[in-house]
Design an enzyme around this catalytic site. Structure first.
Site, PDB file in Angstrom:
ATOM      1  CB  CYS A 130      -1.002  -0.134   1.065  1.00 39.39           C
ATOM      2  SG  CYS A 130      -1.855   1.211   1.337  1.00 39.39           S
ATOM      3  CB  CYS A 142      -0.598   2.650   4.179  1.00 39.87           C
ATOM      4  SG  CYS A 142      -2.273   1.878   3.207  1.00 39.87           S
ATOM      5  CG  ASP A 143       2.991   1.319   4.425  1.00 42.52           C
ATOM      6  OD1 ASP A 143       2.674   1.634   5.558  1.00 42.52           O
ATOM      7  OD2 ASP A 143       3.086   0.041   4.061  1.00 42.52           O
TER       8      ASP A 143
END
Ligand code: NAP
Length: 302
Positions: A129, A132-133
């Site tokens: 992701c 997300c990261d």
């Protein structure tokens, strides 16, 4: 608990089904095991959903959820253990829910590369992701593996943080749509064609990748701090293997989203279909809810 309509999965398909189901007068429950939104919450920017200029996947998901809740949908955060189709019951970890009609909209999850170090280094440089990261890789070198829309979007997004972004693809042409492919070619992302990731190297974090050129068989090393895996999706259909599935595990439905089981419908990315987008998921959800209303009415269940 008893509902006219139970929807399993709170992504765009499930949320759209909830909006149409509640507006159609059905008592409606949405069962979601994590956070509502499904795969779109992993998308930094949605710009191909009609009427939406530019919005994060999370924002769009929250709007859909609030809309469904506003019409009276009830959200249950739990994991489905099994479905008793004969007695029309959904078994959860901590409860059991009866339904008149059921819509399964569990979507798909990111495919793994199945490399030895992949699980060990997930969260330590390996990610599925980018939204997300991505921010963890400010000023670092990262690689994205894949050639579809997700991989290209991820690579473009990671350019905002990383000092160097590589895209590793197993062929010499992208699968991604033209607009994205064109943007990628202009972006400064370095594309490594005809190559697969053979190994992820590093003890406590990703240090490098071993790449294999599939045309020449040549091995090479690429020094990166992160690997974003974006090699497609796997349908979340394991708990529903009693439905008719295709060879990849996607649920086969008719055009009205009905399955071979009376009163059971499937919608969204979980379904065998030619285009998996937010707009087609939302459309599936609307059709499935409409079919559920018709089924309940015609059978005197509503
Ligand atoms: P996808 O379109 O199936 O692409 C997967 C990519 O990974 C392909 O390039 C494929 O290579 C490669 N691949 C598959 N298995 C591999 C393996 N074992 N090793 C190395 N490479 C591998 O998947 P996606 O990009 O996740 O997209 C999923 C769906 O969501 C698609 O329908 C897509 O259009 C949609 N989506 C749309 C948007 C958007 O509209 N903005 C954004 C994201 C996703 P090959 O090309 O050689 O098959």
């Amino acid at each position: 608990m008893n509902f006219d309509l139970v929807i399993i999965g709170g992504g765009p398909a499930g949320l759209s089904a909830a909006i149409y189901g509640t507006r159609g007068g059905l008592t409606t429950a949405v069962i979601e095991k994590q956070a509502p939104g499904g795969q779109i919450v992993l998308t930094s920017e949605i710009e191909n959903y009609p009427g939406v200029d530019k919005e994060s996947g999370y924002e769009l998901a929250m709007k859909m959820m609030n809309q469904a809740e506003g019409f009276g949908a009830q959200f249950i955060f739990d994991e489905v253990q099994s479905v008793d189709v004969k007695n029309k019951k959904v078994k959860l970890a901590s409860d059991e829910i009866s339904y008149g009609a059921l819509i399964i909209a569990t979507g798909a999850y990111p495919r793994k590369l199945n490399l030895e170090a992949e699980a060990r280094l997930t969260g330590k440089g390996v990610s599925y992701c980018a939204t997300c990261d991505g921010a963890f890789f400010k000023g670092k070198k990262v690689a994205v593996n894949g050639g579809g829309n997700t991989a290209v979007e991820d690579a473009l997004y990671l350019k905002n943080f990383a000092s160097e972004v590589y895209l590793i693809h197993r062929r010499d042409a992208l699968r991604a749509e033209k607009t994205l492919a064109d943007a990628l070619l202009k972006s400064g992302v370095k594309i490594i064609w005809d190559s697969v990731v053979e190994n992820i190297n590093g003890d406590d974090s990703v240090e490098s990748l071993t790449l294999k050129n599939v045309k020449t068989g040549e091995l090479s090393s690429l020094q990166v701090d992160g690997l974003f895996v974006a090699v497609g999706q796997v349908p979340e259909s394991k708990a529903f293997d009693w439905l008719e599935l295709d060879a990849q595990g996607y649920v086969i439905t008719k055009e009205d989203m009905s399955t071979a089981f009376e009163g059971v419908f499937a919608a969204g990315d979980l379904r065998q279909k030619p285009l998996r987008q937010v707009v087609t998921a939302a459309s599936d959800g609307a059709i499935a809810a409409n079919s559920a209303i018709k089924y309940l009415t015609e059978n005197g269940l509503k």
